[in-house]
Design a protein around this motif. Structure first.
Motif, short mmCIF file in Angstrom:
data_model
loop_
_atom_site.label_atom_id
_atom_site.label_comp_id
_atom_site.label_asym_id
_atom_site.label_seq_id
_atom_site.Cartn_x
_atom_site.Cartn_y
_atom_site.Cartn_z
N LEU A 105 22.94 18.03 74.21
CA LEU A 105 22.93 16.72 73.55
C LEU A 105 21.50 16.22 73.47
N GLY A 106 21.16 15.57 72.37
CA GLY A 106 19.83 15.01 72.23
C GLY A 106 19.61 14.48 70.83
N VAL A 107 18.55 13.71 70.67
CA VAL A 107 18.22 13.18 69.35
C VAL A 107 17.79 14.34 68.46
N PRO A 108 17.80 14.15 67.14
CA PRO A 108 17.37 15.23 66.25
C PRO A 108 15.96 15.69 66.57
N GLY A 109 15.77 17.01 66.50
CA GLY A 109 14.44 17.56 66.69
C GLY A 109 14.09 17.88 68.13
N THR A 110 15.07 17.91 69.04
CA THR A 110 14.78 18.21 70.44
C THR A 110 15.09 19.67 70.78
N ALA A 111 15.18 20.52 69.78
CA ALA A 111 15.33 21.98 69.96
C ALA A 111 16.70 22.40 70.45
N LYS A 112 17.73 21.61 70.13
CA LYS A 112 19.09 21.95 70.57
C LYS A 112 19.54 23.28 69.97
N THR A 113 19.39 23.42 68.66
CA THR A 113 19.80 24.65 67.98
C THR A 113 18.97 25.83 68.45
N THR A 128 24.96 35.26 66.51
CA THR A 128 25.50 35.01 65.18
C THR A 128 26.96 34.58 65.16
N LEU A 129 27.60 34.48 66.32
CA LEU A 129 28.98 33.99 66.35
C LEU A 129 28.92 32.47 66.28
N LEU A 130 28.73 31.97 65.07
CA LEU A 130 28.31 30.59 64.84
C LEU A 130 29.28 29.84 63.94
N VAL A 131 29.64 28.63 64.35
CA VAL A 131 30.36 27.68 63.52
C VAL A 131 29.40 26.55 63.21
N GLN A 132 29.08 26.36 61.94
CA GLN A 132 28.16 25.29 61.55
C GLN A 132 28.97 24.04 61.22
N GLY A 133 28.79 23.02 62.03
CA GLY A 133 29.56 21.80 61.85
C GLY A 133 29.06 20.95 60.69
N THR A 134 30.00 20.53 59.84
CA THR A 134 29.73 19.60 58.76
C THR A 134 30.95 18.68 58.62
N ALA A 135 30.83 17.69 57.75
CA ALA A 135 31.97 16.80 57.52
C ALA A 135 33.15 17.54 56.90
N GLY A 136 32.88 18.70 56.29
CA GLY A 136 33.95 19.46 55.65
C GLY A 136 34.40 20.68 56.42
N THR A 137 33.98 20.83 57.67
CA THR A 137 34.38 22.00 58.46
C THR A 137 35.89 21.97 58.69
N PRO A 138 36.63 23.01 58.28
CA PRO A 138 38.08 23.02 58.47
C PRO A 138 38.46 23.58 59.83
N VAL A 178 28.72 26.39 68.44
CA VAL A 178 29.23 25.38 67.51
C VAL A 178 28.11 24.37 67.30
N GLU A 179 27.51 24.41 66.13
CA GLU A 179 26.38 23.53 65.84
C GLU A 179 26.85 22.20 65.25
N GLU A 180 26.20 21.12 65.66
CA GLU A 180 26.49 19.77 65.16
C GLU A 180 27.98 19.44 65.34
N LEU A 181 28.43 19.51 66.57
CA LEU A 181 29.84 19.27 66.87
C LEU A 181 30.29 17.88 66.42
N VAL A 218 31.32 28.88 75.27
CA VAL A 218 30.94 28.17 74.05
C VAL A 218 29.72 27.30 74.34
N ILE A 219 28.75 27.35 73.43
CA ILE A 219 27.62 26.42 73.45
C ILE A 219 27.74 25.54 72.22
N ALA A 220 27.82 24.24 72.43
CA ALA A 220 27.87 23.29 71.31
C ALA A 220 26.63 22.41 71.34
N THR A 221 26.22 21.95 70.17
CA THR A 221 25.12 21.00 70.08
C THR A 221 25.61 19.74 69.40
#
Length: 384
Positions: A105-113, A128-138, A178-181, A218-221
């Motif tokens: 957890l952290g503000v944007p730009g703190t090297a979470k990803t 590479t076993l990656l789920v990119q979180g967005t508002a449209g992630t199903p 899981v990026e941008e949970l 699992v690692i989530a950001t």
């Protein structure tokens, strides 16, 4: 009664040693961590004689050394991937060695990803076993989907099932990311609860399930500063051990981070090396830190902060763009004129309010600062 799906029935993720790539070897614009630092990972694994958790490529000590840097007994230098408190990295690595998932957890730009990718590369050898979180992630992105041609032709079957990166990680004992949970809709986020608590992914259509094997985690950001954030439910948050990544403590640390990353990015883009660029990097970092903190470095002048985050990642972007300008359209020396436009774009996100804040900063601080006359002129020119 549910029966466990045969692990071999879940299509395995190909490890990086056998990844199929469309880009020719050495031509990837941004190689994965396990490719870019393959030599360091191999050297660490070869000299690592400490206990390793099941299916880990190296011990927790070696993973921490990979992230923080160091020198191995044979003289191999491990470059730092993360510049920050050692205890933060140790807690993150230790978490992955337990059955608790890790939330960075952290503000944007703190090297979470960046930290997430390197942790997965060091632990599992595959980031590479990656789920990119967005508002449209199903929900299918976290659980599983279906090959609809096979589904319509033959009905639900193992052959028609399309595993998500999380399902593949469960079946192989790997680390899923899981990026941008917090960008994922709340109901989709909660599909992780059973996976993290029971280490099981039910497949009701087949009357079966996938059970996680040892080594899975699992690692989530996440961050809570950007717009469009969906708060995590208390039930989901309890399944994670949260590690907060702070902004760099000092200007020197931030200059070091920016310098290292700009050098890496510059080499990957074949940009000519620009000598004596550290002075301009320090000025960019100083501007960002002062506006971010709302006070000058000497503590004498209070400032208004603009709407943007002015993160370390943005400073890296500004300097990298300036590096390209200096190399291709300048005299090969990074100057104030090369970074001025990038700084303006990073600071002035709200054209009305931020422009006033920027102009006040230029006139009240930059104009009066010794040795910054060239920087002041360059910024005034692009701000006109």
């Amino acid at each position: 009664m549910s029966v466990s799906v045969d692990q071999t029935s879940v299509e395995p993720s190909q490890h990086h040693s056998a990844h199929t790539r469309e880009a020719a070897e050495g031509e990837a614009l941004r190689p994965h961590a396990e490719d870019a630092f393959a030599a360091e990972l191999a050297a660490l694994a070869a000299q690592d004689d400490r206990p390793r958790p099941v299916r880990w490529r190296m011990s927790p000590w070696a993973v921490a050394t990979y992230l923080l840097g160091g020198t191995l007994p044979d003289g191999t230098v491990i470059t730092p991937k993360y510049v920050g408190p050692r205890r933060i990295v140790e807690v993150a690595v230790t978490t992955l060695a337990t059955d608790r998932a890790l939330l960075l957890l952290g503000v944007p730009g703190t090297a979470k990803t960046w930290v997430s990718e390197h942790l997965a590369a060091a632990v599992s050898g595959d980031s590479t076993l990656l789920v990119q979180g967005t508002a449209g992630t199903p929900e299918e992105a976290i659980r599983y989907g279906w090959n609809y041609a096979q589904l319509l032709a033959n009905g639900p079957s193992r052959d028609a099932l399309v595993p998500s990166p999380v399902m593949r990680a469960m079946a192989e004992g790997m680390t899923a990311r899981v990026e941008e949970l917090t960008r994922i809709p709340a109901d989709v986020q909660d599909s992780l609860i059973t996976i993290l608590s029971e280490k099981t992914l039910p497949i009701p259509e087949l009357g079966s399930e996938v059970q996680a094997v040892r080594g899975f985690n699992v690692i989530a950001t996440a961050n809570d500063r950007d717009r469009g954030v969906n708060d995590l439910s208390s039930a989901l948050r309890r399944r994670f051990n949260t590690v907060v990544l702070p902004l760099p403590e000092s200007a020197d640390a931030e200059v070091d981070i920016v310098s290292r990353r700009v050098d890496q990015i510059g080499r990957s883009l074949d940009l000519p090396a620009v000598p004596d660029g550290v002075d301009e990097i320090r000025r960019v970092v100083t501007v960002f830190r002062e506006l971010r903190d709302g006070i000058t470095a000497d503590g004498r002048t209070k400032l208004k902060s603009p709407s943007g985050t002015l993160s370390t990642a943005e400073a890296i972007s500004v300097v990298t763009n300036g590096l390209a300008l200096a190399a291709h359209f300048g005299d090969g020396v990074l100057r104030a004129s090369d970074v001025a436009a990038g700084i303006l774009g990073a600071v002035v996100r709200d054209p009305a309010a931020d422009r006033v804040i920027w102009q006040e900063y230029l006139e009240a601080v930059v104009r009066e600062r010794d040795g910054w006359k060239d920087f002041y002129r360059a910024c005034r020119e692009v701000s006109a």
